[in-house]
Design an enzyme around this catalytic site. Sequence first.
Site, PDB file in Angstrom:
ATOM      1  N   TRP A 130       3.895 -18.420 -19.172  1.00 54.54           N
ATOM      2  CA  TRP A 130       2.624 -18.654 -19.876  1.00 54.54           C
ATOM      3  C   TRP A 130       2.943 -19.454 -21.133  1.00 54.54           C
ATOM      4  O   TRP A 130       3.853 -19.085 -21.884  1.00 54.54           O
ATOM      5  CB  TRP A 130       2.016 -17.294 -20.245  1.00 54.54           C
ATOM      6  CG  TRP A 130       0.711 -17.330 -20.978  1.00 54.54           C
ATOM      7  CD1 TRP A 130      -0.366 -18.119 -20.703  1.00 54.54           C
ATOM      8  CD2 TRP A 130       0.335 -16.508 -22.100  1.00 54.54           C
ATOM      9  NE1 TRP A 130      -1.386 -17.828 -21.573  1.00 54.54           N
ATOM     10  CE2 TRP A 130      -0.984 -16.851 -22.442  1.00 54.54           C
ATOM     11  CE3 TRP A 130       0.982 -15.525 -22.833  1.00 54.54           C
ATOM     12  CZ2 TRP A 130      -1.672 -16.241 -23.490  1.00 54.54           C
ATOM     13  CZ3 TRP A 130       0.303 -14.918 -23.874  1.00 54.54           C
ATOM     14  CH2 TRP A 130      -1.006 -15.271 -24.200  1.00 54.54           C
ATOM     15  N   ASP A 211       5.374  -8.070 -19.711  1.00 55.43           N
ATOM     16  CA  ASP A 211       4.010  -8.506 -19.995  1.00 55.43           C
ATOM     17  C   ASP A 211       3.170  -8.154 -18.773  1.00 55.43           C
ATOM     18  O   ASP A 211       3.405  -8.676 -17.689  1.00 55.43           O
ATOM     19  CB  ASP A 211       3.995 -10.016 -20.280  1.00 55.43           C
ATOM     20  CG  ASP A 211       2.606 -10.520 -20.667  1.00 55.43           C
ATOM     21  OD1 ASP A 211       1.611  -9.894 -20.265  1.00 55.43           O
ATOM     22  OD2 ASP A 211       2.528 -11.553 -21.360  1.00 55.43           O
ATOM     23  N   LYS A 246      -8.452  -8.891 -18.394  1.00 58.52           N
ATOM     24  CA  LYS A 246      -8.752  -9.255 -17.004  1.00 58.52           C
ATOM     25  C   LYS A 246      -9.166  -8.032 -16.188  1.00 58.52           C
ATOM     26  O   LYS A 246     -10.103  -8.086 -15.412  1.00 58.52           O
ATOM     27  CB  LYS A 246      -7.525  -9.894 -16.330  1.00 58.52           C
ATOM     28  CG  LYS A 246      -6.535 -10.542 -17.280  1.00 58.52           C
ATOM     29  CD  LYS A 246      -6.840 -11.974 -17.598  1.00 58.52           C
ATOM     30  CE  LYS A 246      -5.927 -12.454 -18.717  1.00 58.52           C
ATOM     31  NZ  LYS A 246      -6.022 -13.854 -18.992  1.00 58.52           N
TER      32      LYS A 246
HETATM   33  N1  KET Z   1       0.008 -12.500 -21.066  1.00 56.02           N
HETATM   34  C1  KET Z   1      -0.194 -13.332 -20.047  1.00 56.02           C
HETATM   35  C2  KET Z   1       0.862 -13.501 -19.013  1.00 56.02           C
HETATM   36  C3  KET Z   1      -1.408 -14.025 -19.961  1.00 56.02           C
HETATM   37  O1  KET Z   1      -1.591 -14.820 -18.918  1.00 56.02           O
HETATM   38  C4  KET Z   1      -2.394 -13.859 -20.956  1.00 56.02           C
HETATM   39  C5  KET Z   1      -3.642 -14.637 -20.920  1.00 56.02           C
HETATM   40  C6  KET Z   1      -2.122 -12.956 -21.981  1.00 56.02           C
HETATM   41  C7  KET Z   1      -0.908 -12.311 -22.021  1.00 56.02           C
HETATM   42  C8  KET Z   1      -3.086 -12.699 -23.087  1.00 56.02           C
HETATM   43  O2  KET Z   1      -4.164 -11.923 -22.738  1.00 56.02           O
HETATM   44  P1  KET Z   1      -5.000 -11.102 -23.833  1.00 56.02           P
HETATM   45  O3  KET Z   1      -6.412 -11.492 -23.607  1.00 56.02           O
HETATM   46  O4  KET Z   1      -4.496 -11.458 -25.196  1.00 56.02           O
HETATM   47  O5  KET Z   1      -4.741  -9.665 -23.534  1.00 56.02           O
HETATM   48  N2  KET Z   1      -3.742 -15.691 -20.231  1.00 56.02           N
HETATM   49  C9  KET Z   1      -4.913 -16.546 -19.999  1.00 56.02           C
HETATM   50  C10 KET Z   1      -5.750 -16.818 -21.195  1.00 56.02           C
HETATM   51  C11 KET Z   1      -5.007 -17.381 -22.374  1.00 56.02           C
HETATM   52  O6  KET Z   1      -4.259 -18.358 -22.236  1.00 56.02           O
HETATM   53  O7  KET Z   1      -5.195 -16.826 -23.463  1.00 56.02           O
HETATM   54  C12 KET Z   1      -4.440 -17.834 -19.323  1.00 56.02           C
HETATM   55  O8  KET Z   1      -3.230 -17.988 -19.073  1.00 56.02           O
HETATM   56  O9  KET Z   1      -5.274 -18.676 -19.001  1.00 56.02           O
END
Ligand code: KET
Length: 397
Positions: A130, A211, A246
């Site tokens: 990511w 993660d 999610k």
């Molecule tokens: N870890 C991973 C692997 C991840 O894909 C995301 C979010 C997060 C953490 C962060 O999620 P939070 O909402 O802070 O709990 N990914 C999607 C959104 C972004 O980039 O913020 C994405 O990859 O599109």
Amino acid sequence: MFQHVEAYPGDPILSLNEAFGKDPRTNKINLSIGIYFDDAGKIPMLPSVRTAEHKVVADAGARPYLPMEGAANFRTAVQELLFGADSAAVKAGRVVTIQAVGSSGGLKVGGDFIKRYFPTSTMLVSDPTWDNHKAVFEGCGLTVKTYPYYDAATGGLRFDAMIEALKVAEKKSIVLLHACCHNPTGVDLTQEQWQQLVPVLKERELIAFLDLAYQGYGDGIVEDAYAVRLLAEQGLSFFVANSFSKSMSLYGERCGALSVVCPDAAQAVNVLGQMKATIRRNYSNPPLHGGQLVARVLSDPELRPMWEAEVVAMRDRIQLMRRKLHDVLSAKLPGRDFSYFLTQRGMFSYTGLTAEQCDRLKEEFGVYLVRSGRMCIAGLNTGNVEATASAIAAVLA
Ligand code: KET
């Protein structure tokens, strides 16, 4: 005064999502950001969460600050969800959990803690990972390097190369691992591969940082916590950041947590204390509302099974879209192998489309993918999957 402030080049995911929002075309298709959309293309409000919200609002009283580490009912519910109700580590008081501002906040608090107590440790992330992992951990002052992961030739995992690299990593390196539904590739370790990783982590004294942002989108809520439970059972000390963005469709509420499994309860007390200090320095304490929705869904005997069924439905719909896209593309381009859409798991697939091909998809067809070629399968629906396949076939032809 601010002439020396340079322009922000934008974020590869969030800025693309903003560009999608501004695109006036009505037939545009958003496969960029990692958000689950339903078959009508809407972000769902899960009925379990909606009911929890009614209950939480009905019961709501004054709004004091939460403690630095967050709400106790939320933290307990997270431990049960991640480690299981019978976890020996939790029962022994070896697990510390703080409520975080999304799992991003958990990564940040963990990164700050690591920088302070393991100042010379390097952060190793999968190649690729990511995009924000590197940004967050470098923002904590850590050096970020990669270990081999994705095999572009097969669309699978370079497990042997990954293990070899970790076997010669500096002792006490931090190893960022996606517990399930790897972002961006959709390629995960099998349970056997997780088991093979454990002795390598032990021998090199590596510190895993899991993660878990997509719990339930892989094989199931419990199944996707396999790595967390395995490492805990094997007596490792490690970090795990998890998210409800999610799994409960609570993106904007910023609900996540950071848990640290410690060698004993006494060390856990000090780790929690220093986590609190880190939080106080950053944002003082987390917000109240979203965490209470999560705690209610997880602990309410009526709402918990409702939510679990909703997660199954979201996972099944993504699976259906994987199958549909695979079938339509295979029919359009018979010489090509699209089986990776079926083997990769979770929200994402790594399509192998180049940045230029992604640009063409966006500009000519209004189909938005991250320029790495990552596709959010959860943005597909029965109304747009054919158009997506046609656009991809056009740029591949
Ligand atoms: N870890 C991973 C692997 C991840 O894909 C995301 C979010 C997060 C953490 C962060 O999620 P939070 O909402 O802070 O709990 N990914 C999607 C959104 C972004 O980039 O913020 C994405 O990859 O599109």
